[in-house]
Scaffold this active site. Structure first.
Site, PDB file in Angstrom:
ATOM      1  N   HIS A   1       0.855  -1.208   0.000  1.00  0.00           N
ATOM      2  CA  HIS A   1       0.000   0.000   0.000  1.00  0.00           C
ATOM      3  C   HIS A   1       0.879   1.243   0.000  1.00  0.00           C
ATOM      4  O   HIS A   1       1.561   1.532   0.984  1.00  0.00           O
ATOM      5  CB  HIS A   1      -0.887   0.009   1.248  1.00  0.00           C
ATOM      6  CG  HIS A   1      -1.779   1.219   1.351  1.00  0.00           C
ATOM      7  ND1 HIS A   1      -3.111   1.129   1.702  1.00  0.00           N
ATOM      8  CD2 HIS A   1      -1.563   2.545   1.151  1.00  0.00           C
ATOM      9  CE1 HIS A   1      -3.650   2.329   1.711  1.00  0.00           C
ATOM     10  NE2 HIS A   1      -2.731   3.217   1.383  1.00  0.00           N
TER      11      HIS A   1
ATOM     12  N   HIS B   1       1.527   5.470  -2.041  1.00  0.00           N
ATOM     13  CA  HIS B   1       1.112   6.539  -2.971  1.00  0.00           C
ATOM     14  C   HIS B   1       2.351   7.060  -3.687  1.00  0.00           C
ATOM     15  O   HIS B   1       3.256   7.607  -3.047  1.00  0.00           O
ATOM     16  CB  HIS B   1       0.443   7.672  -2.196  1.00  0.00           C
ATOM     17  CG  HIS B   1      -0.746   7.219  -1.414  1.00  0.00           C
ATOM     18  ND1 HIS B   1      -2.029   7.329  -1.884  1.00  0.00           N
ATOM     19  CD2 HIS B   1      -0.842   6.604  -0.203  1.00  0.00           C
ATOM     20  CE1 HIS B   1      -2.874   6.810  -0.997  1.00  0.00           C
ATOM     21  NE2 HIS B   1      -2.173   6.359   0.038  1.00  0.00           N
TER      22      HIS B   1
ATOM     23  N   LYS C   1      -9.916  -0.143  -4.724  1.00  0.00           N
ATOM     24  CA  LYS C   1      -9.766   0.568  -3.454  1.00  0.00           C
ATOM     25  C   LYS C   1     -11.048   1.317  -3.152  1.00  0.00           C
ATOM     26  O   LYS C   1     -11.505   2.146  -3.952  1.00  0.00           O
ATOM     27  CB  LYS C   1      -8.592   1.556  -3.541  1.00  0.00           C
ATOM     28  CG  LYS C   1      -8.393   2.407  -2.297  1.00  0.00           C
ATOM     29  CD  LYS C   1      -7.812   1.602  -1.143  1.00  0.00           C
ATOM     30  CE  LYS C   1      -7.761   2.407   0.153  1.00  0.00           C
ATOM     31  NZ  LYS C   1      -6.672   3.369   0.183  1.00  0.00           N
TER      32      LYS C   1
ATOM     33  N   HIS D   1     -10.264   1.743   2.739  1.00  0.00           N
ATOM     34  CA  HIS D   1      -9.968   2.799   3.717  1.00  0.00           C
ATOM     35  C   HIS D   1     -11.134   2.766   4.699  1.00  0.00           C
ATOM     36  O   HIS D   1     -12.224   3.225   4.390  1.00  0.00           O
ATOM     37  CB  HIS D   1      -9.851   4.169   3.039  1.00  0.00           C
ATOM     38  CG  HIS D   1      -9.485   5.247   4.006  1.00  0.00           C
ATOM     39  ND1 HIS D   1      -8.259   5.879   4.001  1.00  0.00           N
ATOM     40  CD2 HIS D   1     -10.166   5.779   5.070  1.00  0.00           C
ATOM     41  CE1 HIS D   1      -8.211   6.758   4.993  1.00  0.00           C
ATOM     42  NE2 HIS D   1      -9.360   6.711   5.653  1.00  0.00           N
TER      43      HIS D   1
ATOM     44  N   HIS E   1      -4.063   0.141   6.451  1.00  0.00           N
ATOM     45  CA  HIS E   1      -3.501   1.015   7.498  1.00  0.00           C
ATOM     46  C   HIS E   1      -4.339   1.023   8.779  1.00  0.00           C
ATOM     47  O   HIS E   1      -4.834   2.058   9.201  1.00  0.00           O
ATOM     48  CB  HIS E   1      -3.269   2.441   6.988  1.00  0.00           C
ATOM     49  CG  HIS E   1      -4.356   3.007   6.120  1.00  0.00           C
ATOM     50  ND1 HIS E   1      -5.675   3.066   6.502  1.00  0.00           N
ATOM     51  CD2 HIS E   1      -4.305   3.561   4.882  1.00  0.00           C
ATOM     52  CE1 HIS E   1      -6.371   3.623   5.538  1.00  0.00           C
ATOM     53  NE2 HIS E   1      -5.581   3.929   4.541  1.00  0.00           N
TER      54      HIS E   1
ATOM     55  N   ASP F   1       1.796   2.942   3.312  1.00  0.00           N
ATOM     56  CA  ASP F   1       0.978   4.137   3.094  1.00  0.00           C
ATOM     57  C   ASP F   1       1.848   5.377   2.927  1.00  0.00           C
ATOM     58  O   ASP F   1       1.430   6.486   3.257  1.00  0.00           O
ATOM     59  CB  ASP F   1      -0.046   4.345   4.218  1.00  0.00           C
ATOM     60  CG  ASP F   1      -1.186   5.256   3.772  1.00  0.00           C
ATOM     61  OD1 ASP F   1      -1.378   5.425   2.552  1.00  0.00           O
ATOM     62  OD2 ASP F   1      -1.875   5.811   4.656  1.00  0.00           O
TER      63      ASP F   1
HETATM   64  O1  DOR Z   1      -2.617   9.958   5.523  1.00  0.00           O
HETATM   65  C1  DOR Z   1      -3.078   9.594   4.456  1.00  0.00           C
HETATM   66  N1  DOR Z   1      -2.602  10.075   3.279  1.00  0.00           N
HETATM   67  N2  DOR Z   1      -4.080   8.720   4.455  1.00  0.00           N
HETATM   68  C2  DOR Z   1      -4.720   8.404   3.342  1.00  0.00           C
HETATM   69  O2  DOR Z   1      -5.647   7.652   3.422  1.00  0.00           O
HETATM   70  C3  DOR Z   1      -4.353   9.021   2.046  1.00  0.00           C
HETATM   71  C4  DOR Z   1      -2.977   9.495   2.047  1.00  0.00           C
HETATM   72  C5  DOR Z   1      -2.686  10.450   0.896  1.00  0.00           C
HETATM   73  O3  DOR Z   1      -2.993  10.087  -0.246  1.00  0.00           O
HETATM   74  O4  DOR Z   1      -2.135  11.525   1.122  1.00  0.00           O
HETATM   75 ZN    ZN Z   2      -3.041   5.230   1.488  1.00  0.00          ZN
END
Ligand code: DOR
Ligand code: ZN
Length: 354
Positions: free
Chosen positions: A23, A25, A109, A146, A184, A257
């Site tokens: 997981h 980004h 997701k 989520h 998470h 995450d």
């Molecule tokens: O803290 C977070 N940041 N939680 C999330 O669910 C998304 C992520 C983000 O994309 O910045």
């Molecule tokens: Zn995330």
């Protein structure tokens, strides 16, 4: 309990099968030149979250995004991005069929609309998604969740538990063959729920939720770089997460995450949620497992359980960590922008050496 780990642990070296990040980004555009190498440095595979603006809702968009990611993998590095599609209220069973036929798509997701960064196009009525969940169950497409409600009257520290009670428990009961990953997780409630649920229900754990609790966010000032969603909870929840991580229970595995936001968007009156951990990810988990006296449990958590859950082969390469004592970077810069990573400037015991 005897460990069945193949990891080689001596006081100062640790050799484990190459891990995966289930997981994270990467964002898009120019940032990929920073985020992709940071992760590919250590991880063989990563599930790439689809909350771009606009979100990655179609197989064609995911394929194009995947190509942009691959274009930023350093030469000679073997890295496989696994794409998650963004579930919307308009996703259909036919969309699920198309996703199921593409080996680069790992699942859907579910963002409750408004729950977090770029989630406004997410699901507004989970109860109306029955036909989509049925198709996912039938076709073996995992649901990545989520798990937070967004109703304004629900206290932010209760949002995960209420989501589990209201939505997730009914989903896992009704769709008994649907693979579900509660992403998470932040509470003992989530740990207990996942542990007690059927075998196709699992959870990812981030470094920040294992290493910190809400005191690290709020005592002595607001520590914006420790702000993420779901928000850090009280210490007793942190302890439950720690025990889950080192339990050897294959339902709990690594998902950082890692979520970059530039310094100016964190250090401001209404700072963005996200901890950018990619540059020190496996080292942060090693730190936590080491503190808990459970380094022998790191390999299962980081390198085996996620692959087993998703039905992918375990990695055959190894990584080596050494106990050296070093300082995590204060900032990272790229393309004229600056990020303050999670754990910035703090000590870490373990470092990847090859
Ligand atoms: O803290 C977070 N940041 N939680 C999330 O669910 C998304 C992520 C983000 O994309 O910045
Ligand atoms: Zn995330």
């Amino acid at each position: 309990m005897a460990s069945n780990s193949s990891a080689a642990v001596s006081p100062d070296t640790l050799c484990i099968d190459q891990p995966d990040d289930w997981h994270l980004h990467f964002r898009d555009g120019d940032m990929l030149a920073m985020t992709v190498p940071a992760t590919a440095r250590v991880f063989k595979r990563a599930i790439v979250m689809p909350n771009l603006a606009p979100p990655v809702t179609t197989v064609a968009q995911a394929e194009a995004y995947r190509q942009r990611i691959l274009a930023n993998v350093p030469a000679g590095t073997d890295f496989e991005p696994l794409m998650a599609l963004y579930l919307t209220q308009d996703t259909t069973a036919q969309d699920v069929r198309e996703a199921a036929n593409n080996p680069n798509i790992i699942g859907y997701k579910l963002y409750p609309a408004g729950a977090t960064t770029n989630s406004s196009a997410g699901v507004r009525a989970v109860d109306a998604m029955g036909p989509v969940f049925e198709a996912m169950e039938e076709l073996g497409v995992p649901l990545l969740v989520h798990g937070e409600v967004t109703e304004p009257e629900i206290d932010i520290f209760d949002r995960e538990k209420v989501f589990i009670d209201r939505y997730l428990a009914p989903i896992t009961e009704r769709y008994g063959r649907l693979k579900v990953v509660l992403e998470h997780i932040t509470t003992k409630d989530a740990v207990d729920f996942v542990a007690d649920a059927h075998d196709l229900v699992a959870a990812t754990l981030t470094p920040q939720h294992i290493l910190m609790n809400r005191n690290d966010l709020l005592v002595g000032g607001v520590h914006v770089h420790n702000y993420c969603l779901p928000v850090l909870k009280r210490r007793s929840h942190q302890e439950a997460l720690q025990q889950a991580a080192i339990s050897g229970n294959a339902k709990f595995f690594l998902g950082t995450d890692s979520a970059p936001h530039v310094q100016a968007k964190k250090e401001t009156a209404c700072g963005c949620a996200g901890c950018f951990s990619a540059f020190t990810a496996i080292e942060l988990y090693a730190e936590a497992f080491s503190q808990l006296g459970a380094l022998d449990k790191l390999e299962g958590f980081a390198s085996h359980f996620g692959a087993d859950f998703y039905g992918r082969p375990r990695n055959t390469q190894k990584i080596n960590l050494q106990r050296v004592g070093w300082q995590a970077p204060e900032t990272v810069s790229h393309g004229g922008e600056t990020w303050v990573p999670y754990w910035a400037g703090k000590q870490l015991q373990w470092q990847v050496v090859g």
